[in-house]
Write an enzyme that holds these catalytic residues in place. Structure first.
Site, PDB file in Angstrom:
ATOM      1  N   PHE A   1      36.147  -2.886 -39.630  1.00 22.86           N
ATOM      2  CA  PHE A   1      37.325  -2.294 -40.284  1.00 22.86           C
ATOM      3  C   PHE A   1      37.667  -0.978 -39.599  1.00 22.86           C
ATOM      4  CE2 PHE A   1      39.662  -0.869 -44.262  1.00 22.86           C
ATOM      5  CZ  PHE A   1      40.609  -1.887 -44.208  1.00 22.86           C
TER       6      PHE A   1
ATOM      7  N   THR B   1      35.492  -6.728 -34.927  1.00 26.78           N
ATOM      8  CA  THR B   1      34.442  -5.819 -34.467  1.00 26.78           C
ATOM      9  C   THR B   1      34.714  -5.500 -32.995  1.00 26.78           C
ATOM     10  OG1 THR B   1      32.923  -7.559 -33.731  1.00 26.78           O
ATOM     11  CG2 THR B   1      32.776  -6.911 -36.051  1.00 26.78           C
TER      12      THR B   1
ATOM     13  N   LYS C   1      37.820 -10.161 -27.766  1.00 30.07           N
ATOM     14  CA  LYS C   1      37.939 -10.993 -26.562  1.00 30.07           C
ATOM     15  C   LYS C   1      36.679 -11.774 -26.247  1.00 30.07           C
ATOM     16  CE  LYS C   1      39.915  -7.203 -26.137  1.00 30.07           C
ATOM     17  NZ  LYS C   1      40.223  -5.831 -25.765  1.00 30.07           N
TER      18      LYS C   1
ATOM     19  N   GLU D   1      45.548 -14.784 -30.771  1.00 28.39           N
ATOM     20  CA  GLU D   1      46.692 -14.325 -29.972  1.00 28.39           C
ATOM     21  C   GLU D   1      46.485 -12.918 -29.394  1.00 28.39           C
ATOM     22  OE1 GLU D   1      49.923 -15.833 -29.113  1.00 28.39           O
ATOM     23  OE2 GLU D   1      49.538 -14.147 -27.798  1.00 28.39           O
TER      24      GLU D   1
ATOM     25  N   VAL E   1      44.804 -11.225 -25.654  1.00 28.14           N
ATOM     26  CA  VAL E   1      45.466 -10.857 -24.386  1.00 28.14           C
ATOM     27  C   VAL E   1      46.806 -10.220 -24.739  1.00 28.14           C
ATOM     28  CG1 VAL E   1      46.378 -11.684 -22.176  1.00 28.14           C
ATOM     29  CG2 VAL E   1      44.354 -12.785 -23.162  1.00 28.14           C
TER      30      VAL E   1
ATOM     31  N   GLY F   1      44.266   5.067 -29.880  1.00 24.79           N
ATOM     32  CA  GLY F   1      43.706   3.789 -30.353  1.00 24.79           C
ATOM     33  C   GLY F   1      43.819   2.657 -29.346  1.00 24.79           C
TER      34      GLY F   1
ATOM     35  N   ASP G   1      37.400  -5.281 -19.423  1.00 21.58           N
ATOM     36  CA  ASP G   1      38.291  -5.795 -20.470  1.00 21.58           C
ATOM     37  C   ASP G   1      39.325  -6.751 -19.851  1.00 21.58           C
ATOM     38  OD1 ASP G   1      39.667  -5.404 -23.270  1.00 21.58           O
ATOM     39  OD2 ASP G   1      41.235  -5.004 -21.811  1.00 21.58           O
TER      40      ASP G   1
ATOM     41  N   LYS H   1      40.082 -10.903 -20.137  1.00 20.76           N
ATOM     42  CA  LYS H   1      41.409 -11.471 -20.378  1.00 20.76           C
ATOM     43  C   LYS H   1      41.751 -12.504 -19.305  1.00 20.76           C
ATOM     44  CE  LYS H   1      42.955  -7.416 -22.943  1.00 20.76           C
ATOM     45  NZ  LYS H   1      43.410  -6.020 -22.819  1.00 20.76           N
TER      46      LYS H   1
ATOM     47  N   GLY I   1      47.407  -1.035 -28.931  1.00 23.43           N
ATOM     48  CA  GLY I   1      48.064  -0.294 -30.016  1.00 23.43           C
ATOM     49  C   GLY I   1      47.654  -0.913 -31.340  1.00 23.43           C
TER      50      GLY I   1
HETATM   51  N1  LIG Z   1      42.894  -1.287 -30.191  1.00 21.65           N
HETATM   52  C1  LIG Z   1      43.652  -2.146 -29.506  1.00 21.65           C
HETATM   53  O1  LIG Z   1      44.736  -1.796 -29.031  1.00 21.65           O
HETATM   54  C2  LIG Z   1      43.193  -3.544 -29.305  1.00 21.65           C
HETATM   55  C3  LIG Z   1      41.936  -3.954 -29.694  1.00 21.65           C
HETATM   56  N2  LIG Z   1      41.540  -5.255 -29.478  1.00 21.65           N
HETATM   57  C4  LIG Z   1      40.221  -5.674 -29.936  1.00 21.65           C
HETATM   58  O2  LIG Z   1      40.215  -5.656 -31.355  1.00 21.65           O
HETATM   59  C5  LIG Z   1      38.901  -5.339 -31.844  1.00 21.65           C
HETATM   60  C6  LIG Z   1      38.979  -4.163 -32.801  1.00 21.65           C
HETATM   61  O3  LIG Z   1      39.537  -3.075 -32.117  1.00 21.65           O
HETATM   62  P1  LIG Z   1      39.660  -1.627 -32.813  1.00 21.65           P
HETATM   63  O4  LIG Z   1      39.925  -1.777 -34.235  1.00 21.65           O
HETATM   64  O5  LIG Z   1      40.568  -0.847 -31.945  1.00 21.65           O
HETATM   65  O6  LIG Z   1      38.174  -1.117 -32.608  1.00 21.65           O
HETATM   66  P2  LIG Z   1      37.364  -0.042 -33.492  1.00 21.65           P
HETATM   67  O7  LIG Z   1      36.237   0.396 -32.651  1.00 21.65           O
HETATM   68  O8  LIG Z   1      38.305   0.933 -34.084  1.00 21.65           O
HETATM   69  O9  LIG Z   1      36.804  -0.945 -34.704  1.00 21.65           O
HETATM   70  C7  LIG Z   1      35.766  -1.828 -34.599  1.00 21.65           C
HETATM   71  C8  LIG Z   1      35.010  -1.783 -35.908  1.00 21.65           C
HETATM   72  O10 LIG Z   1      34.006  -2.782 -35.919  1.00 21.65           O
HETATM   73  C9  LIG Z   1      32.868  -2.231 -36.553  1.00 21.65           C
HETATM   74  N3  LIG Z   1      31.685  -3.020 -36.191  1.00 21.65           N
HETATM   75  C10 LIG Z   1      30.982  -3.009 -35.045  1.00 21.65           C
HETATM   76  N4  LIG Z   1      29.974  -3.919 -35.106  1.00 21.65           N
HETATM   77  C11 LIG Z   1      30.049  -4.511 -36.320  1.00 21.65           C
HETATM   78  C12 LIG Z   1      29.296  -5.512 -36.999  1.00 21.65           C
HETATM   79  N5  LIG Z   1      28.273  -6.109 -36.422  1.00 21.65           N
HETATM   80  N6  LIG Z   1      29.673  -5.866 -38.259  1.00 21.65           N
HETATM   81  C13 LIG Z   1      30.710  -5.250 -38.863  1.00 21.65           C
HETATM   82  N7  LIG Z   1      31.450  -4.286 -38.266  1.00 21.65           N
HETATM   83  C14 LIG Z   1      31.131  -3.932 -37.013  1.00 21.65           C
HETATM   84  C15 LIG Z   1      32.835  -0.793 -36.107  1.00 21.65           C
HETATM   85  O11 LIG Z   1      32.054  -0.092 -37.040  1.00 21.65           O
HETATM   86  P3  LIG Z   1      31.671   1.451 -36.983  1.00 21.65           P
HETATM   87  O12 LIG Z   1      32.633   2.140 -36.100  1.00 21.65           O
HETATM   88  O13 LIG Z   1      31.791   1.814 -38.409  1.00 21.65           O
HETATM   89  O14 LIG Z   1      30.314   1.438 -36.413  1.00 21.65           O
HETATM   90  C16 LIG Z   1      34.317  -0.434 -36.152  1.00 21.65           C
HETATM   91  O15 LIG Z   1      34.717   0.044 -37.415  1.00 21.65           O
HETATM   92  C17 LIG Z   1      38.038  -5.057 -30.605  1.00 21.65           C
HETATM   93  O16 LIG Z   1      37.300  -6.215 -30.312  1.00 21.65           O
HETATM   94  C18 LIG Z   1      39.075  -4.781 -29.504  1.00 21.65           C
HETATM   95  O17 LIG Z   1      38.622  -5.171 -28.232  1.00 21.65           O
HETATM   96  C19 LIG Z   1      42.367  -6.186 -28.920  1.00 21.65           C
HETATM   97  C20 LIG Z   1      43.628  -5.853 -28.541  1.00 21.65           C
HETATM   98  C21 LIG Z   1      44.127  -4.485 -28.641  1.00 21.65           C
HETATM   99  N1  LIG Z   2      41.428  -1.566 -24.724  1.00 19.50           N
HETATM  100  C1  LIG Z   2      42.369  -2.630 -24.566  1.00 19.50           C
HETATM  101  C2  LIG Z   2      42.908  -3.026 -25.903  1.00 19.50           C
HETATM  102  C3  LIG Z   2      43.553  -4.329 -25.861  1.00 19.50           C
HETATM  103  O1  LIG Z   2      42.963  -5.358 -25.532  1.00 19.50           O
HETATM  104  C4  LIG Z   2      43.506  -2.175 -23.666  1.00 19.50           C
HETATM  105  O2  LIG Z   2      43.600  -0.974 -23.417  1.00 19.50           O
HETATM  106  O3  LIG Z   2      44.264  -3.024 -23.212  1.00 19.50           O
END
Ligand SMILES: NC(=O)C1=CN([C@@H]2O[C@H](COP(=O)(O)OP(=O)(O)OC[C@H]3O[C@@H](n4cnc5c(N)ncnc54)[C@H](OP(=O)(O)O)[C@@H]3O)[C@@H](O)[C@H]2O)C=CC1
Ligand SMILES: N[C@@H](CC=O)C(=O)O
Length: 350
Positions: free
Chosen positions: A10, A101, A130, A154, A157, A211, A225, A229, A326
């Site tokens: 979260f 996560t 990913k 979706e 990538v 973010g 990363d 993709k 984003g």
């Molecule tokens: N941000 C972006 O623009 C994009 C992100 N993504 C992908 O989306 C996913 C989420 O990204 P984002 O929200 O930015 O990342 P964050 O790091 O903000 O959030 C990831 C969360 O997952 C939690 N976490 C880690 N391990 C576990 C586990 N085993 N069980 C439960 N929770 C866990 C972390 O907990 P805590 O921090 O509390 O330890 C953290 O709150 C990632 O895989 C990322 O690669 C894909 C496309 C774009």
């Molecule tokens: N960290 C990644 C997030 C999306 O996958 C990026 O910067 O493209």
């Protein structure tokens, strides 16, 4: 019919989806019949909460943003706290697991295990992680099929830009012989900021604040990363399985401010480019920095915007551009997967 949702993870993206579901609750129900109820959240450091009748989304968001923890969530006696991620998947009444996560660029875990566990328990998964799709797409897609559940990814990538659904649906019937693109928002943002004179370190810090970056930004700047993709595009779009380690990979960490600015003076731009080419059922793929001419269709793509060029045998080249990273944009990618889940559910396919 209500769709119960559990978040595993979260962070920024999970919270963004929760906000979208809250803000658009009525229009989602009216337009798409999507009546989504968040019943559980399990996060590594923030803790976990579960209520089978649904959680108060405003309170959830306030707890994590103001107190950094779900401990303070006050939902009365019927709220269960402290379930692990796996217990949340197996023991909650969620129909859909939102797996958000962190992406582990070596093993894809724990996300692969989260997906396997969900499918085994008859639950659908939507994810932006990913790892599962880059490393275990075939196995997971088969498991989802066998268990009559949905697997949506979706946002893996180009975040909310339909880089996967568009070629699979709108370009269906073509053979896509080559894909070339800027597939990482963080590095494109850094290179653009360096063109404006900002240092690599400052630009990276800003990308983290906005973010865009992965939890460990080494994944972005060293190209891992984008390599994941590229593997997803080969495995899913071209239907040719490759390992992420088959993708030649070099990041941008050795590109200097001087190189970026000199290129700009010559009308050129440094970009981290991914290329996936298929010939006779085999794929050659790479991720590496290239200094491209200004008339290259990818040259004008700036900031966290990404672009992808599909070479199609019938329609010719198709260029798609949009957000590559984003929080809101990636939250949207999960929403569109949930809408497709709902459409399938309506057709009684799941
Ligand atoms: N941000 C972006 O623009 C994009 C992100 N993504 C992908 O989306 C996913 C989420 O990204 P984002 O929200 O930015 O990342 P964050 O790091 O903000 O959030 C990831 C969360 O997952 C939690 N976490 C880690 N391990 C576990 C586990 N085993 N069980 C439960 N929770 C866990 C972390 O907990 P805590 O921090 O509390 O330890 C953290 O709150 C990632 O895989 C990322 O690669 C894909 C496309 C774009
Ligand atoms: N960290 C990644 C997030 C999306 O996958 C990026 O910067 O493209």
């Amino acid at each position: 019919m209500t769709t119960n949702i559990a978040f595993i993870g979260f962070g920024g993206v999970g919270q963004a989806l929760a906000e979208i579901l809250l803000e658009r609750e009525q229009s989602l129900q009216k337009q798409y019949g999507l009546d989504a109820k968040i019943v559980a959240v399990a996060d590594m450091m923030k803790g976990s909460v579960y209520h089978p009748d649904g959680l108060d989304v405003k309170e959830l968001i306030a707890c994590v943003r103001e107190k950094g923890s779900l401990e303070a969530y006050d939902g009365g006696a019927s709220v269960t706290k402290g379930l692990s991620s796996i217990d949340t998947i197996t023991q909650s009444n969620a129909d859909v697991i939102v797996e958000v996560t962190f992406t582990d660029v070596k093993t894809g875990e724990p996300a692969i295990t989260h997906c396997r566990t969900a499918f085994k328990h008859g639950k659908s998964v939507v994810t932006t992680n990913k790892g599962p799709v880059a490393l275990a797409y075939r196995e997971l897609a088969e498991m989802a099929d066998q268990n009559d559940v949905y697997f949506g990814f979706e946002g893996t990538v180009m975040s909310g830009t339909p880089a996967l659904r568009m070629p699979m649906e709108t370009l269906a019937g073509n053979t896509i012989t080559e894909i070339r693109g800027i597939l990482n928002g963080t590095t494109n943002y850094i290179l653009t900021e360096m063109e404006k004179g900002q240092s690599y370190e400052e630009a990276l810090q800003k990308a983290q604040q906005l973010g865009y970056a992965e939890a460990d930004p080494t994944s972005d700047v060293e190209g891992y990363d984008a390599r994941y993709k590229a593997a997803i595009l080969s495995n899913y779009i071209m239907g040719i399985p490759i390992a992420h380690t088959d993708v030649e990979c070099e990041g941008i960490s050795r590109i200097t401010l001087n190189q970026v600015q000199s290129a700009l003076k010559e009308g050129k731009r440094w970009k981290l480019l991914a290329s996936i080419k298929q010939e006779n059922g085999k794929v050659r793929a790479s991720v590496k920095p290239e200094c491209i001419e200004s008339n290259d269709p990818l040259a004008s793509v700036s900031g966290a915007t990404n672009a992808i060029l599909y070479e199609c045998d019938l329609s010719g080249p198709i260029l798609l551009t949009g957000a590559g990273a984003g929080l809101k944009e990636t939250g949207f990618s999960l929403l569109i997967d949930l809408i497709h889940y709902q459409k399938k559910k309506k057709l009684a396919k799941i």
